[in-house]
Write an enzyme that holds these catalytic residues in place. Structure first.
Site, PDB file in Angstrom:
ATOM      1  N   CYS A  66       7.288  -2.360  -5.735  1.00  0.00           N
ATOM      2  CA  CYS A  66       6.314  -3.512  -5.329  1.00  0.00           C
ATOM      3  C   CYS A  66       5.147  -2.676  -4.899  1.00  0.00           C
ATOM      4  O   CYS A  66       3.813  -3.310  -4.107  1.00  0.00           O
ATOM      5  CB  CYS A  66       7.408  -3.709  -3.589  1.00  0.00           C
ATOM      6  SG  CYS A  66       8.047  -2.482  -3.057  1.00  0.00           S
ATOM      7  N   PHE A  67       5.034  -1.536  -4.102  1.00  0.00           N
ATOM      8  CA  PHE A  67       3.433  -0.502  -3.445  1.00  0.00           C
ATOM      9  C   PHE A  67       3.237  -0.118  -4.428  1.00  0.00           C
ATOM     10  O   PHE A  67       1.649  -0.510  -3.730  1.00  0.00           O
ATOM     11  CB  PHE A  67       3.882   0.785  -2.902  1.00  0.00           C
ATOM     12  CG  PHE A  67       4.977   0.644  -2.491  1.00  0.00           C
ATOM     13  CD1 PHE A  67       4.441   0.207  -1.109  1.00  0.00           C
ATOM     14  CD2 PHE A  67       6.133   1.404  -1.491  1.00  0.00           C
ATOM     15  CE1 PHE A  67       5.404   0.542   0.598  1.00  0.00           C
ATOM     16  CE2 PHE A  67       6.788   1.259  -0.558  1.00  0.00           C
ATOM     17  CZ  PHE A  67       6.502   0.893   0.317  1.00  0.00           C
TER      18      PHE A  67
END
Lengths: 344, 344, 344, 344
Positions: free
Chosen positions: C149-150
């Protein structure tokens, strides 16, 4: 089929845009705003950037394209009544999301809203747009009064029992908890983040304007006069209404009777979910969807039935219900455009 | 005067530490924890870094310094009863914050908590620590049962009317809304942030264990047997309980009668605030304080009185009330250490 | 086309169920769970009641129907690598949502994850599933490593400039703010509502395991070695990641150059929205959607470019991106099943 | 000692009332408000009901009792400068909480605030009220400019290194995350609950008016000119600022050097807490208190030092710092009235 929205910038309006944008059978052809006319819609609601290319128009009826057949009025209470008669005269079908056509008795507008109704003759023609009780009347209806958010949650919790005539009305208490979007998009001190985060309150105890709307429909269903207490509470979340309804059944009632009455009444209702016995509604499980979740418990000690309903106030409590009504008015499948699973 | 806390790492325990730390008359001399023994307190609760230098001790009674005269038991329900008899035998005064000494009838522990009470003879000796109804009995008391958070909010809303004998008990509904800290400090799925933020739910309808505690005290106040419906709801905030109480008064009642009964009953009660007529309680206005705010409305249409109370569940609903009880037991001013203004 | 999900009960899994349920081209034929096998899916995720009828199966590969052609692995890090080789041997296409196939250098698993990779030969075969940089390679791919996600938020902010070779890498700082659902569905103390509501914190400064993933891809794009600082922060909201990226351009750069590089790089990318100049990304505007919103400002005083990206961590940061990858692997339209407008 | 507050109804003003109410050495004798003059204070801030009996007065200087010796100006930026000269002429000591006396160079008001300073001669006389760097100058000061909330968090993170001359200023990035109360008490669309709950955004990148204030003080400490990037972010919580500061030390630096510089600089500073090595600041651990928590990590890979500070923006970032300044001005203990433990 082309449709329009008058008052497209409020939360109800933007939710209509979201749902109509993904509806397979209609085209949103016109959106208006008094304050933001001339602006691309995404300027006001950036979530629609590159998805919705429409610009906001002034709220002048002559600007609505002739091809528009059905119009959603998402104007503030008291403003719809100034506009709807002309729309009907122009041959449009209208779904009004304000309170202006929900009450049958014009006197109630004076008592609860503080103004005299300018088109009382339309109150008889308007169909109350709660499909679960008015599905047939909505087919082909010309003017639909879309229910209030609180009445939707309260009525779906009570309708089967009201229709069966088994409610001890003197015992009914409705305690509702709403998210802050129910207050609309206008910034006001009570809804300033630091003033309503991390807090709960009750408000308008005994005099909330949704009370007569609830009483009217329950009276019609039960064939009598209903007077009850409805108390709203503000809860620090964006979306959702949880309604907790306390009542006694005439003769006491049984769990089996309640289950049977609910099951029969909501047979074939695509958006009402009667939860399995081990579960109770939570607003997060209906977020973003047109579902109304229902659960209940018999409290044998106090002899009370406690019914809980959960809706998304902007969807089943407003825009989603309006689209459901549109589907019925226009002959689409009732679920058309409304099949999104709730967004956890 | 030295005091101790058994079970100092939960939310109730840490709130006790906060309040006792700033109490002018006592010194917190011992804190224990089963799981974190040996650790400096600030490791578990970093807000106390450089303010509280104590380390957590194992929960062994022989480790408590002799000079400790009063002990707060903030252990889980069912664990206090294993410890309190020995503390009393050792000559300590005890304020127990669990449910273990709140109910007079040992049978209720079997019905509502599922276990047999191991020291039923103490139930008669324990003073129920709601100062607003038991102020005199608390002076010099040896064993105080600190009320539950929900009972505190519900009882303060109902006590004046119960004591006056004017309540139609069959009509009473208590709908409570609590912040998540009421569930304690143990991480569990239902209280995982993504599971309870942005949502509201009802839970334990008709079978919450605080029900008999509420009924017992109201029965004592009114001189009869009380059976009522109590329904808790979980709200996405950290602290606070708002209790909305619906009832009918015998003979109907009047606003003036209600105002008079509340005014007289809470004369001299430093933490109960009867709000001006134009206001209603909100949990944010009592946050971090020992206040209980009370307001009410007559709903003339339905003939109901709707009373609203707001407390901070960790302060007036737990640790603050315990300190208030300590003040009365030891002869301090009732407000000692509890004069902080609510933190907006 | 039938597909399956291994590990369907976590947040990534349930988001996959939501998106695949409304995908017009695939049928979800199998879902598994180690802990909840045997349960109807709605028992674990009640939002799917009456929408998804599947029951959870044990995670035994032989139970997967032969007709399933593509499998989403949403298992915990370190568990996918135990399963994926067998799936590939059985001729399935696999989209793995764990970190197990994202890094090319097996040694990085030892350094950052603390275990030795059991199938290093697959690391070369896996396609990194960020469609905006690997669209062609994804067509027909057999094993796709779905990005973290990051990394998704950070890489989409930096990719155009990295590919153009204009970044002064020593100047790059990535400060990311994530909602709590990024931590997964397991209840843990740090994510207990009262512990993370009303608070912000930084965590894992300098040693977060997404760092080498970001550096690897930026290194590939820029043709060199990239070392940078990535610092995640936890913010009290359910969904969303906002990444603020600070950097200097080689030679200083100009706003026009940046706009041109972003415009060219994301030409035809359906989910990347380059915001109009007057706006900046906010996570609420992408909620529930597969969009990544991008905006930037030149800070002339400090000579820095500040780029901001916003994604929904569960959609573009996980499940939505996986569906986007599936669409490319199977030859569907890239947007298929992903056209929902963000839910305000 | 009597004190007064001009502008007592904003969040800074009400926090001053809270803190001064429990201060042992001063009496709050006068509070004013332009909009709410004549109203009891609890009408505007009900948390003070029965605690603070004062009524709001019009903001007319002649109404201030002669016995008032020190005045807190909590007026909006640009309004203080119209009032403060007269207060000083009348012989009062003044703590101004606006930005009007924080900058030494009058030209900066034109550049960053857009107006010409009407009393530039006072800018030299005003003492910048950050006690940790100006403790001696504050003793007996007549005009104190209370720092901005963001500058407080940023400066406390950087001051020891700036004073030691070891910062590579070109490398400094300040990424701050603030709760919504920082925006003040006026309801505006961006801070309407549904618009800022469940979302994060950056704003005013590169042009926030707190930038020159930060640069001025760091320049004074380091003996040079400092230009840096400061970027604020809005986070869905009421109180708190977390500042993440990225920098490189000249010559690289070592963890031991950093620990030593911080330890020496904050020796004897009662409100700065240098956290143990295993912890990092979180805003919840300073809530309601005057503490500033500091922690840091060396990121050896990127050669950066990452410093994190946490404050309550309304306390150490505004009202608490003002009381701390008052204590120093008047010769009270620096901690007087500020010893409350953070409220979890």
């Amino acid at each position: 089929m082309k449709v329009a929205i008058l008052g497209a910038t409020g939360y109800t309006g933007s939710e209509l845009v979201r749902l109509l944008h993904q509806h397979p059978g209609v085209e949103l052809a016109f959106i208006s705003s008094r304050g933001d006319a001339g602006s691309p819609y995404y300027r006001v609601h950036p979530q629609f950037y590159q998805a919705v290319g429409l610009a906001l128009q002034p709220p002048a009826l002559e600007l609505i394209p002739d091809a528009v057949e059905l119009i959603f009025c998402a104007l503030p209470h008291g403003r719809s009544v100034e506009v709807v008669p002309a729309l009907l005269d122009a041959g449009k079908q209208v779904i009004d999301l304000s309170a202006d056509f929900r009450l049958r008795d014009p006197g109630l507008y004076e008592d609860w809203y503080g103004w005299t109704h300018a088109a009382p003759e339309l109150l008889e023609r308007a169909v109350y747009g709660l499909p679960e009780i008015n599905r047939e009347a909505l087919s082909g209806a010309v003017l639909v009064a879309n229910p209030g958010c609180f009445p939707t949650g309260a009525l779906l919790a009570l309708a089967p029992l009201a229709a069966a005539g088994v409610v001890d009305w003197a015992s009914v208490v409705i305690d509702a908890k709403t998210g802050v979007s129910g207050a609309g998009r206008t910034a006001r001190p009570a809804f300033h983040f630091p003033e309503c985060a991390e807090s709960v309150k009750a408000y308008r105890i005994g005099d909330h304007q949704h009370t007569p709307e609830i009483e009217q429909i329950l009276g019609e269903l039960s064939g009598g006069t209903v007077t009850l207490n409805f108390t709203p509470h503000l809860v620090p979340m964006i979306r959702g209404i949880l309604s907790t309804v306390y009542l006694r059944l005439q003769g006491g009632g049984t769990p089996e009777q309640v289950a049977r009455l609910f099951g029969e009444f909501y047979e074939g209702a695509p958006f009402v979910r009667l939860l399995p016995a081990e579960q109770l509604p939570e607003t997060r499980y209906v977020r973003g969807s047109n579902c109304c979740d229902l659960g209940w418990r018999f409290d044998r000690r106090s002899g009370r039935l406690v019914i809980v309903s959960a809706i998304d106030n902007l969807v089943k409590g407003a825009a989603g219900q309006a689209v459901q009504n549109m589907n019925l008015m226009l002959g689409y499948s009732e679920e058309s455009g409304l099949t999104q699973v709730p967004l956890f």
